[in-house]
Write a protein that holds these residues in place. Structure first.
Motif, short mmCIF file in Angstrom:
data_model
loop_
_atom_site.label_atom_id
_atom_site.label_comp_id
_atom_site.label_asym_id
_atom_site.label_seq_id
_atom_site.Cartn_x
_atom_site.Cartn_y
_atom_site.Cartn_z
N UNK A 140 34.36 39.69 32.97
CA UNK A 140 32.90 39.57 33.64
C UNK A 140 32.35 40.75 34.28
N UNK A 141 33.24 41.13 35.25
CA UNK A 141 32.91 42.23 36.04
C UNK A 141 32.93 43.46 35.39
N UNK A 142 33.65 43.60 34.26
CA UNK A 142 33.97 44.68 33.60
C UNK A 142 32.52 44.93 32.53
N UNK A 143 32.09 43.92 32.06
CA UNK A 143 31.08 43.88 31.27
C UNK A 143 29.75 42.67 31.55
N UNK A 170 19.34 29.67 41.91
CA UNK A 170 19.88 31.31 41.60
C UNK A 170 20.49 31.75 42.66
N UNK A 171 21.90 32.33 42.39
CA UNK A 171 22.53 33.45 43.52
C UNK A 171 22.97 34.63 42.79
N UNK A 172 22.13 35.76 42.56
CA UNK A 172 22.28 36.72 41.61
C UNK A 172 23.60 37.37 41.66
N UNK A 173 24.28 37.20 40.52
CA UNK A 173 25.45 37.92 40.32
C UNK A 173 25.38 39.49 39.90
N UNK A 174 25.88 39.67 39.00
CA UNK A 174 25.90 41.14 38.62
C UNK A 174 25.02 41.16 37.14
N UNK A 175 25.10 40.12 36.30
CA UNK A 175 24.37 40.28 35.18
C UNK A 175 23.78 38.74 35.20
N UNK A 176 22.71 38.76 34.59
CA UNK A 176 21.91 37.42 34.18
C UNK A 176 22.48 36.52 33.31
N UNK A 177 23.70 35.90 33.75
CA UNK A 177 24.53 35.13 32.73
C UNK A 177 24.09 33.48 32.89
N UNK A 178 23.76 32.89 31.67
CA UNK A 178 23.82 31.41 31.60
C UNK A 178 25.04 30.65 31.22
N UNK A 179 25.67 30.09 32.50
CA UNK A 179 27.08 29.34 32.15
C UNK A 179 26.83 28.06 31.36
N UNK A 180 25.88 27.31 31.93
CA UNK A 180 25.57 26.15 31.22
C UNK A 180 24.35 25.95 30.76
N UNK A 228 33.09 51.22 39.00
CA UNK A 228 34.42 50.50 39.87
C UNK A 228 34.77 49.02 39.24
N UNK A 229 33.54 48.21 38.92
CA UNK A 229 33.60 47.05 38.39
C UNK A 229 34.77 46.77 37.16
N UNK A 230 34.60 47.78 36.24
CA UNK A 230 35.74 47.42 35.41
C UNK A 230 36.90 47.99 35.71
N UNK A 231 37.23 48.65 36.75
CA UNK A 231 38.60 48.97 37.22
C UNK A 231 39.53 47.89 37.52
N UNK A 232 38.90 46.65 37.86
CA UNK A 232 40.07 45.56 37.90
C UNK A 232 40.52 45.27 36.68
N UNK A 233 39.72 45.37 35.47
CA UNK A 233 40.34 44.59 34.34
C UNK A 233 41.31 45.79 33.71
N UNK A 234 41.18 47.06 34.04
CA UNK A 234 41.86 48.25 33.44
C UNK A 234 42.92 48.08 34.23
N UNK A 235 43.11 47.68 35.50
CA UNK A 235 44.22 47.73 36.19
C UNK A 235 45.18 46.49 35.86
N UNK A 236 44.50 45.47 35.61
CA UNK A 236 45.27 44.27 35.11
C UNK A 236 45.74 44.32 33.75
N UNK A 237 45.12 45.01 32.83
CA UNK A 237 45.63 45.28 31.57
C UNK A 237 46.67 46.16 31.62
N UNK A 238 46.65 47.09 32.59
CA UNK A 238 48.00 47.98 32.95
C UNK A 238 49.15 47.35 33.48
N UNK A 239 48.90 46.26 33.74
CA UNK A 239 50.12 45.40 34.59
C UNK A 239 50.06 45.36 35.87
N UNK A 240 49.13 46.01 36.70
CA UNK A 240 48.99 45.85 37.89
C UNK A 240 48.96 44.39 38.29
N UNK A 241 49.49 43.90 39.51
CA UNK A 241 49.47 42.60 39.96
C UNK A 241 48.28 42.52 41.17
N UNK A 242 47.45 42.14 40.56
CA UNK A 242 46.03 42.36 41.94
C UNK A 242 45.62 41.05 42.04
#
Length: 252
Positions: free
Chosen positions: A68-71, A99-109, A168-182
């Motif tokens: 979600x952070x990545x996209x 409302x608690x604005x996150x990064x995207x306007x997502x409807x979860x429920x 920077x928001x997509x760096x978390x997923x790139x790191x996790x996909x590369x095997x980084x234990x974050x």
């Protein structure tokens, strides 16, 4: 009693779980108290509210949070169906979503009705939210960690590293996909950021009581909800109660 005079109670993530299933944590919340709170929301004795940041925390796994952070404006990540069912039930009981604005306007429920701006204007509510959350630095801590990861796992376009205000928001997923234990580092940062969003949404709407069983013990005194910070919250007008205290205070 008119709706404007009814107690306005924001329920933290953990209390939502026992509103859905009063018998879930009998050692932490008396099931009878949980049933009384559920009934009070249902019959309109109190007005119950849930922050949308709670849905983010509960409905997405750690991996899906990183996606979600990545996209944040992309396709909705896979939601935990058990969490969705819990919050659909809480919505049916009569709770409304803050409302608690996150990064995207997502409807979860789907169908979870938004709270009206009954106490403050929309503009005042948005200003209060920003004024409360910004000094906490939750998003800034997340950004700092993401930027550190970005130096190791940069965003690329046709093989060329790129950098922008939000890469920077997509760096978390790139790191996790590369095997980084974050997870052990990033999980608590996301949790504390969202605690700020949850309490910030309560403050922004001018609600009366924030109901939680979280004492911030895991995160220590740095946690927003740690017992040592309750006086500072009260000074801002954030009154924190446990379910038992809520039931006693309002005679539910």
């Amino acid at each position: 009693m008119s709706a404007s005079k009814l107690p306005r109670v924001t329920f933290d993530t953990n209390v939502c779980n026992v509103i859905h299933n009063p018998d879930r944590w009998p050692n932490q919340v008396d099931p009878e108290d949980a049933r009384k709170i559920r009934a009070a929301i249902q019959d309109g004795t109190i007005l119950g509210f849930v922050s949308e940041a709670t849905l983010f925390i509960e409905c997405l796994s750690f991996e899906e949070k990183l996606a979600y952070l990545a996209a944040p404006t992309g396709a909705l990540p896979a939601l935990d169906p058990r969490a969705v069912a819990r919050f659909e039930d809480v919505a049916k009981v009569g709770a409304r979503l803050l409302h608690a604005p996150l990064i995207g306007a997502t409807i979860f429920i789907e169908g979870f009705q938004w709270a009206d701006d009954d106490v403050l204007s929309q503009g005042d509510r948005q200003t209060r939210f920003s004024d409360f959350c910004h000094p906490l630095g939750g998003r800034e801590k997340l950004k700092q960690y993401g930027e550190a990861l970005e130096t190791k796992y940069p965003s690329t376009f046709h093989g060329t590293p790129t950098k922008g205000p939000l890469t920077w928001m997509s760096a978390f997923k790139r790191a996790a996909d590369a095997g980084e234990k974050i997870r052990s580092d990033v999980g608590p940062i996301i949790g504390e950021w969202c605690d700020g969003l949850i309490v910030g949404s309560h403050f922004a709407y001018g609600n009366d009581v924030f109901c939680t069983i979280d004492e911030g013990k895991g995160a220590g005194a740095g946690s927003l909800l740690h017992h040592s910070n309750r006086a500072a919250l009260k000074a801002k007008g954030v009154i924190v109660m446990t379910p038992a205290e809520l039931v006693q205070h309002y005679g539910l």
